[in-house]
Design an enzyme around this catalytic site. Structure first.
Site, mmCIF file in Angstrom:
data_model
loop_
_atom_site.group_PDB
_atom_site.id
_atom_site.type_symbol
_atom_site.label_atom_id
_atom_site.label_comp_id
_atom_site.label_asym_id
_atom_site.label_seq_id
_atom_site.Cartn_x
_atom_site.Cartn_y
_atom_site.Cartn_z
ATOM 1 N N CYS A 237 47.425 40.384 31.175
ATOM 2 C CA CYS A 237 46.597 39.999 32.301
ATOM 3 C C CYS A 237 47.480 39.913 33.547
ATOM 4 O O CYS A 237 48.593 39.398 33.466
ATOM 5 C CB CYS A 237 46.010 38.637 31.974
ATOM 6 S SG CYS A 237 44.843 38.128 33.174
ATOM 7 N N GLU A 271 46.491 45.870 28.533
ATOM 8 C CA GLU A 271 45.370 45.531 27.650
ATOM 9 C C GLU A 271 44.051 45.928 28.308
ATOM 10 O O GLU A 271 43.908 45.784 29.522
ATOM 11 C CB GLU A 271 45.413 44.017 27.391
ATOM 12 C CG GLU A 271 44.582 43.564 26.239
ATOM 13 C CD GLU A 271 44.752 42.068 25.985
ATOM 14 O OE1 GLU A 271 45.912 41.588 25.900
ATOM 15 O OE2 GLU A 271 43.723 41.390 25.878
HETATM 16 C C1 LIG Z 1 45.006 44.160 32.409
HETATM 17 C C2 LIG Z 1 44.385 43.308 33.447
HETATM 18 O O1 LIG Z 1 44.795 42.203 33.632
HETATM 19 S S1 LIG Z 1 43.099 43.862 34.407
HETATM 20 C C3 LIG Z 1 42.846 42.588 35.572
HETATM 21 C C4 LIG Z 1 43.545 42.814 36.851
HETATM 22 N N1 LIG Z 1 43.524 41.601 37.658
HETATM 23 C C5 LIG Z 1 42.494 41.251 38.461
HETATM 24 O O2 LIG Z 1 41.483 41.921 38.586
HETATM 25 C C6 LIG Z 1 42.662 39.922 39.184
HETATM 26 C C7 LIG Z 1 42.282 40.021 40.631
HETATM 27 N N2 LIG Z 1 42.993 41.093 41.304
HETATM 28 C C8 LIG Z 1 44.308 40.998 41.566
HETATM 29 O O3 LIG Z 1 44.968 40.031 41.232
HETATM 30 C C9 LIG Z 1 44.930 42.133 42.342
HETATM 31 O O4 LIG Z 1 43.922 42.845 43.016
HETATM 32 C C10 LIG Z 1 45.730 43.133 41.461
HETATM 33 C C11 LIG Z 1 46.759 42.394 40.618
HETATM 34 C C12 LIG Z 1 44.818 43.897 40.527
HETATM 35 C C13 LIG Z 1 46.436 44.088 42.421
HETATM 36 O O5 LIG Z 1 47.329 43.335 43.166
HETATM 37 P P1 LIG Z 1 47.843 43.754 44.628
HETATM 38 O O6 LIG Z 1 49.058 42.925 44.877
HETATM 39 O O7 LIG Z 1 46.765 43.665 45.614
HETATM 40 O O8 LIG Z 1 48.212 45.266 44.401
HETATM 41 P P2 LIG Z 1 48.993 46.192 45.392
HETATM 42 O O9 LIG Z 1 49.164 45.600 46.742
HETATM 43 O O10 LIG Z 1 50.242 46.589 44.698
HETATM 44 O O11 LIG Z 1 47.991 47.402 45.519
HETATM 45 C C14 LIG Z 1 48.224 48.540 44.818
HETATM 46 C C15 LIG Z 1 47.184 49.588 45.047
HETATM 47 O O12 LIG Z 1 46.064 49.307 44.226
HETATM 48 C C16 LIG Z 1 44.886 49.718 44.933
HETATM 49 N N3 LIG Z 1 44.136 48.510 45.312
HETATM 50 C C17 LIG Z 1 44.476 47.230 45.061
HETATM 51 N N4 LIG Z 1 43.523 46.410 45.535
HETATM 52 C C18 LIG Z 1 42.584 47.195 46.087
HETATM 53 C C19 LIG Z 1 41.357 46.935 46.750
HETATM 54 N N5 LIG Z 1 40.928 45.681 46.919
HETATM 55 N N6 LIG Z 1 40.631 47.981 47.196
HETATM 56 C C20 LIG Z 1 41.061 49.245 47.050
HETATM 57 N N7 LIG Z 1 42.231 49.560 46.441
HETATM 58 C C21 LIG Z 1 42.973 48.539 45.960
HETATM 59 C C22 LIG Z 1 45.352 50.430 46.172
HETATM 60 O O13 LIG Z 1 45.578 51.786 45.870
HETATM 61 C C23 LIG Z 1 46.646 49.713 46.432
HETATM 62 O O14 LIG Z 1 47.522 50.454 47.221
HETATM 63 P P3 LIG Z 1 47.361 50.393 48.822
HETATM 64 O O15 LIG Z 1 47.225 48.961 49.216
HETATM 65 O O16 LIG Z 1 48.633 51.006 49.298
HETATM 66 O O17 LIG Z 1 46.159 51.212 49.136
#
Ligand SMILES: CC(=O)SCCNC(=O)CCNC(=O)[C@H](O)C(C)(C)COP(=O)(O)OP(=O)(O)OC[C@H]1O[C@@H](n2cnc3c(N)ncnc32)[C@H](O)[C@@H]1OP(=O)(O)O
Length: 378
Positions: A237, A271
Site C-alpha cells: 500500500c 499488490e
Molecule cells: C498498491 C496500492 O497501494 S494502490 C493505492 C495507491 N494509493 C492511493 O491511491 C492513496 C492516495 N493517493 C496517493 O497517495 C498518491 O496519489 C500516490 C501515492 C498514488 C501518488 O503519489 P504522488 O506523490 O502524487 O505521485 P507523483 O507526484 O510521483 O506522481 C507521479 C505521476 O503519477 C500520475 N499522477 C499522480 N497523481 C495524479 C493525479 N491526481 N492525476 C493525474 N495523474 C496523476 C502523474 O503521471 C504523475 O506525474 P506528473 O505529476 O509528472 O504528471
C-alpha cells in the site's frame, strides 16, 4: 426521588472510595450549579493535592438527582422496548457515520477523502488532530498541544535507512511499533478507498518517507510491504499525503520499492487492485523505467528479459507497459517484437527530466535484508 434512591447513590460513592483505599466517606447534600441538589462525596479530596482545589472539584461532573431520574426513566423505557421486541440497532448505530472531514497534521489542515475506522467517539468528530511524529489521534487542539509537550518522537520510530539531503526513509517494523503502524494505516485509509489492513500490522514493514528541518523529520508518505510475500509483491500500500502529492514523491517511493527488490534479487510488483491514482502513478513510473532501459541499450537487440533484469519489474508489467506505449508489434513471422522510435523516447525522457523530480540514489541506501527471527525449539 425517593430517599431510598438517595441512600443507594451515596453508598455507591462509598464503594468507589473504599476500592481506592481512602477513609470512610462522608456524603452531604449540595446544590448543583444548575440549581439541582445532588450528593457530593469527598472523593474530590483524592485529587486535591495533585490538581489543586479548582481542578479537582468534581461538582460539575457529579450526576444530580435529576440526571439519575432521567437515566432511570430511560433505562426502564429501554428494557420495556427490549421485552416488547423493539429493534434498537439501527444501521447508523451499528455502523457509525464517519464525520471526520478534516485532519490537523502538524501545521497543515488536510481534507479527508474516505472514512477510516477510528474508534466511534473519534469518528463523531468533524476534525481529528494527529501528532505528525507518532501519529496519535486526538480530539482537540488543546490535547494536541499537551501531547506535543511530552511526545518523545521527532521522527518515525524505526531505522533511518536512506538519506538524501532533507529526504529520509525509515524502515519501521510492524511488530516492534504496532501502535505507530496501526495509526499509519488509519491515516492512509482516509485517502484510500479499498484499504483493509488496519490492525494486523505485524507481518509488514513500513517505509516512511520524511522531510527534515530543525524541528524534526516530517511525514511525507509511506509504503508498506509484506515481510514474506508469497506472490512476490514488493509493495502493499502506498500513500503520499495530499499536501505533498504531484511533486514526484510517489515515484520516489515506488523507485525505492524496486531498489529493495534489486537488493533482494527478486522481481516485484505492487499488490492488486491498484487505486485509480495508484494505477496512474505506476503507469507513469513503469513507462519511464522501461524507456530509460531501452535508451541505455542504445539500439541493441533487447528482450523483455533484458529489461526485467535491469528494472526488477515483472514480465507482465513490462509487457503491459510496452503495449500501452504501442511498442509491442507483430513481425512478419507473427512473433512479437519491441519496436520504438529513439527520437520519441528521447523526447519523453527529456520532458520527464525537466520536471526535476527527486530520484533514488542506490549508493545512499544503508539497509540489511529483513530476516525473520529463527524459531527456538525447546
Ligand atoms: C498498491 C496500492 O497501494 S494502490 C493505492 C495507491 N494509493 C492511493 O491511491 C492513496 C492516495 N493517493 C496517493 O497517495 C498518491 O496519489 C500516490 C501515492 C498514488 C501518488 O503519489 P504522488 O506523490 O502524487 O505521485 P507523483 O507526484 O510521483 O506522481 C507521479 C505521476 O503519477 C500520475 N499522477 C499522480 N497523481 C495524479 C493525479 N491526481 N492525476 C493525474 N495523474 C496523476 C502523474 O503521471 C504523475 O506525474 P506528473 O505529476 O509528472 O504528471
Amino acid at each position: 426521588m425517593s430517599s431510598a434512591k438517595r441512600k443507594s447513590s451515596g453508598a455507591s460513592s462509598a464503594k468507589t472510595k473504599r476500592h481506592l483505599g481512602t477513609p470512610t466517606p462522608h456524603t452531604q447534600a449540595q446544590t448543583h450549579p444548575a440549581g439541582h441538589s445532588y450528593v457530593r462525596s469527598h472523593i474530590v479530596n483524592l485529587f486535591e493535592p495533585i490538581l489543586g482545589s479548582a481542578d479537582a472539584d468534581l461538582v460539575k461532573c457529579t450526576p444530580t438527582f435529576v440526571d439519575v431520574a432521567a437515566y432511570e426513566k430511560a433505562r426502564v423505557e429501554a428494557s420495556e422496548n427490549v421485552t416488547s421486541g423493539a429493534v434498537f440497532a439501527t444501521s447508523a448505530a451499528a455502523n457509525p457515520v464517519q464525520l471526520i472531514d478534516t485532519i490537523h497534521f502538524g501545521k497543515w489542515r488536510i481534507g479527508t477523502w474516505y472514512a477510516a475506522p477510528y474508534p466511534e467517539e473519534y469518528c463523531q468528530q468533524q476534525t481529528l488532530y494527529l501528532c505528525e511524529f507518532c501519529l496519535k489521534y486526538m480530539k482537540s487542539a488543546f490535547m494536541t498541544k499537551r501531547h506535543k509537550l511530552k511526545c518523545p518522537l521527532t521522527s518515525p520510530p524505526g531505522n533511518e535507512i536512506y538519506r538524501d539531503g532533507v529526504v529520509s526513509i525509515f524502515e519501521v517494523d510492524g511488530k516492534n511499533n504496532k501502535i505507530y503502524c496501526q495509526n499509519l494505516c488509519l491515516l492512509a485509509k482516509m485517502f484510500l478507498d479499498h484499504k483493509t489492513l488496519y490492525y494486523d500490522v505485524e507481518p509488514f514493514l513500513f517505509y516512511v518517507m520524511t522531510e527534515r528541518d530543525e524541528e524534526g523529520f516530517h511525514f511525507v508518505g509511506y509504503f508498506s510491504k509484506e515481510k514474506r510475500s508469497s506472490s512476490n509483491f514488493n509493495l502493499s500500500c502506498i500513500l503520499t499525503l495530499p499536501i505533498h502529492q504531484r511533486k514526484g514523491y510517489g515515484q520516489l517511493l515506488i523507485d525505492f520499492s524496486y531498489l529493495l527488490s534489486k537488493k533482494e534479487e527478486k522481481p516485484g510488483s505492487p499488490e492488486k487492485p491498484l487505486s485509480d491514482l495508484g494505477l496512474l502513478s505506476y503507469r507513469s513510473y513503469w513507462r519511464i523505467a522501461v524507456l530509460q532501459e531501452l535508451r541505455k541499450m542504445n539500439n541493441e537487440t533487447v528482450s523483455i528479459e533484458d529489461i526485467a533484469s535491469k528494472t526488477f519489474m515483472t514480465h507482465a508489467d513490462i509487457v503491459a507497459t510496452l503495449k500501452n506505449l504501442d511498442m509491442l508489434v507483430k513481425d512478419s513471422r507473427d512473433d512479437y517484437v519491441i519496436c520504438y522510435n529513439a527520437n520519441l523516447v528521447d523526447e519523453v525522457l527529456s520532458k520527464y527530466k525537466s520536471k526535476k523530480y527527486p530520484t533514488i540514489k542506490p549508493n545512499l541506501l544503508r539497509w540489511i535484508r529483513y530476516e525473520a527471527p529463527k524459531k527456538t525449539t525447546s
